[in-house]
Write an enzyme that holds these catalytic residues in place. Structure first.
Site, mmCIF file in Angstrom:
data_model
loop_
_atom_site.group_PDB
_atom_site.id
_atom_site.type_symbol
_atom_site.label_atom_id
_atom_site.label_comp_id
_atom_site.label_asym_id
_atom_site.label_seq_id
_atom_site.Cartn_x
_atom_site.Cartn_y
_atom_site.Cartn_z
ATOM 1 N N TYR A 121 22.545 33.991 -18.030
ATOM 2 C CA TYR A 121 22.794 35.412 -17.957
ATOM 3 C C TYR A 121 23.863 35.555 -16.781
ATOM 4 O O TYR A 121 24.069 36.882 -16.507
ATOM 5 C CB TYR A 121 21.565 36.170 -17.470
ATOM 6 N N TYR A 498 16.948 42.547 -24.903
ATOM 7 C CA TYR A 498 16.025 43.065 -23.953
ATOM 8 C C TYR A 498 16.412 42.821 -22.458
ATOM 9 O O TYR A 498 15.979 43.510 -21.708
ATOM 10 C CB TYR A 498 14.604 42.326 -23.917
ATOM 11 N N ARG A 499 17.548 42.077 -22.552
ATOM 12 C CA ARG A 499 18.149 41.647 -21.261
ATOM 13 C C ARG A 499 19.497 41.122 -21.619
ATOM 14 O O ARG A 499 19.463 40.605 -22.500
ATOM 15 C CB ARG A 499 17.171 40.598 -20.595
HETATM 16 C C1 LIG Z 1 17.026 26.531 -20.115
HETATM 17 C C2 LIG Z 1 16.492 27.902 -19.587
HETATM 18 C C3 LIG Z 1 15.329 28.378 -19.778
HETATM 19 C C4 LIG Z 1 15.087 29.672 -19.206
HETATM 20 N N1 LIG Z 1 13.797 30.139 -19.634
HETATM 21 C C5 LIG Z 1 13.295 31.260 -19.148
HETATM 22 C C6 LIG Z 1 12.099 31.835 -19.442
HETATM 23 O O1 LIG Z 1 11.338 31.047 -19.774
HETATM 24 N N2 LIG Z 1 11.747 33.034 -18.954
HETATM 25 C C7 LIG Z 1 12.634 34.041 -18.354
HETATM 26 O O2 LIG Z 1 12.409 35.081 -17.971
HETATM 27 N N3 LIG Z 1 13.873 33.381 -18.083
HETATM 28 C C8 LIG Z 1 14.426 32.071 -18.322
HETATM 29 N N4 LIG Z 1 15.490 31.590 -17.973
HETATM 30 C C9 LIG Z 1 16.476 32.803 -17.409
HETATM 31 C C10 LIG Z 1 16.757 32.672 -15.768
HETATM 32 O O3 LIG Z 1 16.925 31.501 -15.228
HETATM 33 C C11 LIG Z 1 15.232 33.163 -15.254
HETATM 34 O O4 LIG Z 1 14.854 34.286 -15.783
HETATM 35 C C12 LIG Z 1 15.419 33.304 -13.685
HETATM 36 O O5 LIG Z 1 14.068 33.572 -13.152
HETATM 37 C C13 LIG Z 1 16.244 34.428 -13.285
HETATM 38 O O6 LIG Z 1 16.942 33.981 -11.944
HETATM 39 P P1 LIG Z 1 16.288 34.284 -10.529
HETATM 40 O O7 LIG Z 1 14.807 34.449 -10.483
HETATM 41 O O8 LIG Z 1 17.151 33.422 -9.667
HETATM 42 O O9 LIG Z 1 16.834 35.875 -10.398
HETATM 43 P P2 LIG Z 1 17.954 36.403 -9.812
HETATM 44 O O10 LIG Z 1 19.212 35.767 -10.061
HETATM 45 O O11 LIG Z 1 17.782 36.389 -8.177
HETATM 46 O O12 LIG Z 1 18.376 37.887 -10.223
HETATM 47 C C14 LIG Z 1 18.384 38.384 -11.471
HETATM 48 C C15 LIG Z 1 19.079 39.489 -11.200
HETATM 49 O O13 LIG Z 1 17.942 40.605 -10.867
HETATM 50 C C16 LIG Z 1 18.553 41.659 -10.145
HETATM 51 N N5 LIG Z 1 17.912 41.328 -8.655
HETATM 52 C C17 LIG Z 1 17.102 40.391 -8.446
HETATM 53 N N6 LIG Z 1 16.696 40.331 -7.084
HETATM 54 C C18 LIG Z 1 16.945 41.553 -6.784
HETATM 55 C C19 LIG Z 1 16.289 42.465 -5.632
HETATM 56 N N7 LIG Z 1 15.592 42.030 -4.813
HETATM 57 N N8 LIG Z 1 16.522 43.688 -5.587
HETATM 58 C C20 LIG Z 1 17.314 44.448 -6.743
HETATM 59 N N9 LIG Z 1 17.751 43.644 -7.678
HETATM 60 C C21 LIG Z 1 17.561 42.489 -8.033
HETATM 61 C C22 LIG Z 1 20.012 41.219 -9.981
HETATM 62 O O14 LIG Z 1 20.633 42.055 -10.861
HETATM 63 C C23 LIG Z 1 19.939 39.663 -10.269
HETATM 64 O O15 LIG Z 1 21.165 39.572 -10.649
HETATM 65 C C24 LIG Z 1 15.886 30.440 -18.519
HETATM 66 C C25 LIG Z 1 17.325 29.893 -18.403
HETATM 67 C C26 LIG Z 1 17.564 28.840 -18.648
HETATM 68 C C27 LIG Z 1 18.864 28.150 -18.661
#
Ligand SMILES: Cc1cc2nc3c(=O)[nH]c(=O)nc-3n(C[C@H](O)[C@H](O)[C@H](O)COP(=O)(O)OP(=O)(O)OC[C@H]3O[C@@H](n4cnc5c(N)ncnc54)[C@H](O)[C@@H]3O)c2cc1C
Lengths: 541, 120
Positions: A121, A498-499
């Site tokens: 994403y 959804y995202r």
């Molecule tokens: C192979 C693969 C499998 C995956 N499987 C899943 C899965 O099963 N389920 C799933 O949900 N996702 C999945 N993902 C997607 C993703 O990697 C995850 O959702 C991950 O948890 C998001 O990154 P993060 O937790 O570091 O969030 P971040 O990158 O830190 O946050 C995501 C976004 O949320 C907002 N944000 C974050 N923190 C804050 C804050 N404190 N205040 C305000 N806004 C904020 C920002 O816009 C930010 O860009 C997958 C990805 C890959 C490549």
């Protein structure tokens, strides 16, 4: 892109660092760190100085080399539209407030991240170039763990691995629920994106309870029961009093979330994972219709995954292991390869949680229904050692794994993957329709359709990872066109994401209608009149 | 503070007492492993811990190549961690500190092969 290959680095051996220094800016994009729109170099430099005074110079990153880890992503970005100007990393709420003051003063746009591994994403990269990353990873305190209620209060930088370790170390009788990439991602970041997992607590935002948000003007809002004096109920009761506000801070740019409460699942005495194998591509409709009633009446309590064969194969294999021709891999080849690996064309993973007696009572009902639909119902007895079964067995009990990231190197060592995740009602005709449309569009652009359906209650998320070769501009360009075409053509049928990735936020936001956009714009203007927080997030300026 | 929080505070006092005894008797043996405490940031982790809770989920585990036991140069390892590569995300100083990375790179560079690991 670093413009420097793995082979170069490895070959450089011990003199690697000098090679790195000389060639790190080898691509045109790397050479042009993007300043915020309409901001002069000197204003930027002044803002950076003030930020350094707040967090210390170690925690402001504003030159080419130190921002490199914020630029890395898996999605196409051919025109450099998602290049941050730098990053600033506070360690407390007070520092966040002080940073917002500076941002307002200089109109410096800030893109908040929790752990910044929003893979597929856009990772940590912003919706438009020039924004400075507000990296909250250093705020990684587990603030409270109530062992009676099974609730936790965490800061943004807390990874699922940290919580996993805390629970193990203190022998607490709770499970967490993780996305498939738990170890390196954040409970806060994932929940704010309304992400999903695969235990009975798989709908993360549903299980969220109470948050603290720093608004653009520096005021601190605690939602739900959190602002009541001497409250003991913040993580126990979600709704508070009056309008329920938590939702407007998810997938949004209305504030910086600095604390988040979650409910945790009590560890069950017995856990039994299953897979149902279906042999044909058309069987996805039968799988969907069989699962739906059991998700509605909760006989199947967890977030079910219906995994397409190619998604599964891509985790552990590369494309060239299966096919060397041009165009999409023919279905018969996929089918044969799946069979060789103990997989069906669709593989439905669910689990039962409870006691031996409750599981023994439920299992025959589910078995009968799945078998009647043409599925083969398998358990540890038959599947132990099958790497895919083991993977899902780990996930459905909230375990730690990163194996799915393997799919990002499907086309080779440069990697490349961007997600399109439309939702649909959990009805067979809908999944059959979505799969047919996705396959048609992706194959037309030369890509393989690697699907997964995550079944919630009455709906499912269709997770389509478009795997491409980020090292090849033609492949990146086709990936971009393909994703856009999918968004538009799914949208015509009423199917929307959804995202979305940072590269398609506006496109998707338009599909949700003008009034919706205007309401969001009005809230934004009220809460953040200078638009310093994540402009462009979910299409909100 | 929650019930658990209190219990935890007690455990800390007890652990501190135990540590004092242990230090005076056997110079540190018996001290608890340094995990994360409620309300405190994650303390600096050992290279083994950083490896097992990040790198080791991919390297030698279906996703990435084996990197231990190859005598890879320290600079190379540090470069890959900060830049990422293909399917490997980049890791920032906020998640793997410079101090942790230095120790990690040295440890990987010198670590022997682990027979339990396999390639991609
Ligand atoms: C192979 C693969 C499998 C995956 N499987 C899943 C899965 O099963 N389920 C799933 O949900 N996702 C999945 N993902 C997607 C993703 O990697 C995850 O959702 C991950 O948890 C998001 O990154 P993060 O937790 O570091 O969030 P971040 O990158 O830190 O946050 C995501 C976004 O949320 C907002 N944000 C974050 N923190 C804050 C804050 N404190 N205040 C305000 N806004 C904020 C920002 O816009 C930010 O860009 C997958 C990805 C890959 C490549």
């Amino acid at each position: 892109m670093s413009g420097i290959s793995r082979r170069d680095i490895l070959a450089a051996g011990a003199v690697g660092s000098s090679l790195v220094a000389a060639r790190a800016f080898a691509t045109p994009l790397d050479g042009t760190r993007m300043l915020p729109k309409r901001m002069s170099r000197s204003t930027f430099a002044t803002a950076v100085k003030e930020l350094q005074a707040i967090v210390g110079s170690d925690w402001v990153f504003a030159d080419e080399e130190s921002t490199v880890s914020y630029r890395k992503s898996f999605i196409p970005d051919l025109r450099g539209e998602h290049v941050p100007s730098g990053a600033v990393a506070p360690e407390s709420v007070e520092e966040v407030q002080a940073i917002l003051k500076v941002a307002n003063k200089y109109r410096l746009p800030l893109w908040p991240i929790s752990t910044g591994h929003n893979m597929g994403y856009g990772m940590a990269t912003p919706a438009s170039s020039g924004q400075m990353i507000l990296d909250l990873k250093r705020m990684n305190r587990i603030l409270d763990f109530d062992a009676e209620l099974g609730t936790i209060l965490v800061e943004p930088g807390v990874t699922y691995q940290q919580i996993h370790d805390y629970i193990a170390e203190h022998k607490l009788p709770y499970w967490i629920d993780v996305p498939t990439v738990g170890p390196i991602v954040s409970m806060v970041g994932n929940t704010l994106e309304r992400g999903v997992g695969y235990t009975p607590y798989g709908d993360h935002f549903f299980m969220q309870c109470g948050m603290e948000v720093v608004l653009a003007d520096g005021s601190v809002l605690k939602t739900g029961m959190g602002s009541v004096q001497n409250s003991t109920t913040w993580q126990a009761f979600k709704w508070g009093y009056g309008p329920y506000l938590d939702g407007i801070f998810t997938q949004s740019n209305f504030g910086v979330v600095t604390k988040l409460g979650m409910w945790l699942m009590p560890q069950p005495p017995v856990y039994k994972p299953f897979v149902v194998r279906y042999p044909n591509a058309e069987d996805v409709a039968k799988a969907t219709d069989t699962i739906r009633p059991f998700r509605m009446n909760n006989l199947i309590p967890n977030g079910v995954l219906i995994m397409g064969a190619l998604y599964q194969l891509a985790m552990f294999k590369r494309r060239t292991d299966i096919f060397n021709g041009t165009g999409a891999i023919p279905e018969e080849l996929i089918k044969a390869e799946a069979r060789r690996n103990g997989l069906g064309m669709w593989n439905t993973y669910f689990a039962l949680y409870g006691t031996d007696a409750t599981i023994a009572a439920t299992e025959p009902i589910l078995r009968a229904a799945f078998e009647a639909s043409g599925g083969e119902v398998l358990t540890e007895a038959e599947m132990t050692g099958n790497p895919w079964f083991e993977h899902h067995k780990t996930l459905m009990r909230g375990g730690m794994t990163l194996e799915e990231i393997g799919l990002v190197r499907w086309w080779g060592s440069n990697g490349g993957a961007v997600a399109f995740a439309p939702v649909a009602p959990a009805k067979g005709a809908e999944t059959a329709g979505q799969s047919a449309l996705a396959r048609e569009i992706m194959n037309k652009h030369g890509f393989d359709y690697a699907p997964a359906y995550a079944v919630g209650g009455r709906e499912l998320h269709h997770i389509i990872f478009l795997m491409f070769d980020k090292g090849d501009d033609d492949s990146s360009a086709r990936a971009e066109t393909c994703i856009n075409e999918m968004i538009v053509r799914f949208g015509e049928k009423g199917w929307c994401a959804y995202r979305s990735s940072v590269s398609t936020m506006d496109l998707v936001a338009r599909q949700y209608g003008e009034t919706n956009r205007t309401v969001n714009a009005r809230i934004k203007h009220a809460l953040d009149p200078n638009h310093i927080l994540a402009p462009g997030k979910q299409g909100i300026a | 503070m929650s019930r658990h929080g209190l219990a935890h505070a007690f455990a800390r006092v007890a652990a501190a007492a135990a540590l004092l005894v242990a230090v005076s008797v056997a110079s540190g043996t018996g001290a608890l492993a340094a995990g994360q405490e409620l309300g405190k940031v994650l303390p600096t982790r050992s290279p083994e811990k950083v490896y097992s809770s990040t790198c080791g989920y991919c390297h030698g585990h279906n996703v990435g190549p084996i990197i231990r036991g190859r005598g890879l140069p320290v600079e190379t390892i540090e470069y890959f961690v900060r830049h990422g590569n293909g399917a490997m995300p980049a890791f920032r100083p906020t998640e793997i500190s410079n101090t942790e990375l230095k120790a990690l790179a040295q440890w990987i560079s010198q670590a022997p092969v682990d027979a339990k690991e396999h390639g991609q």
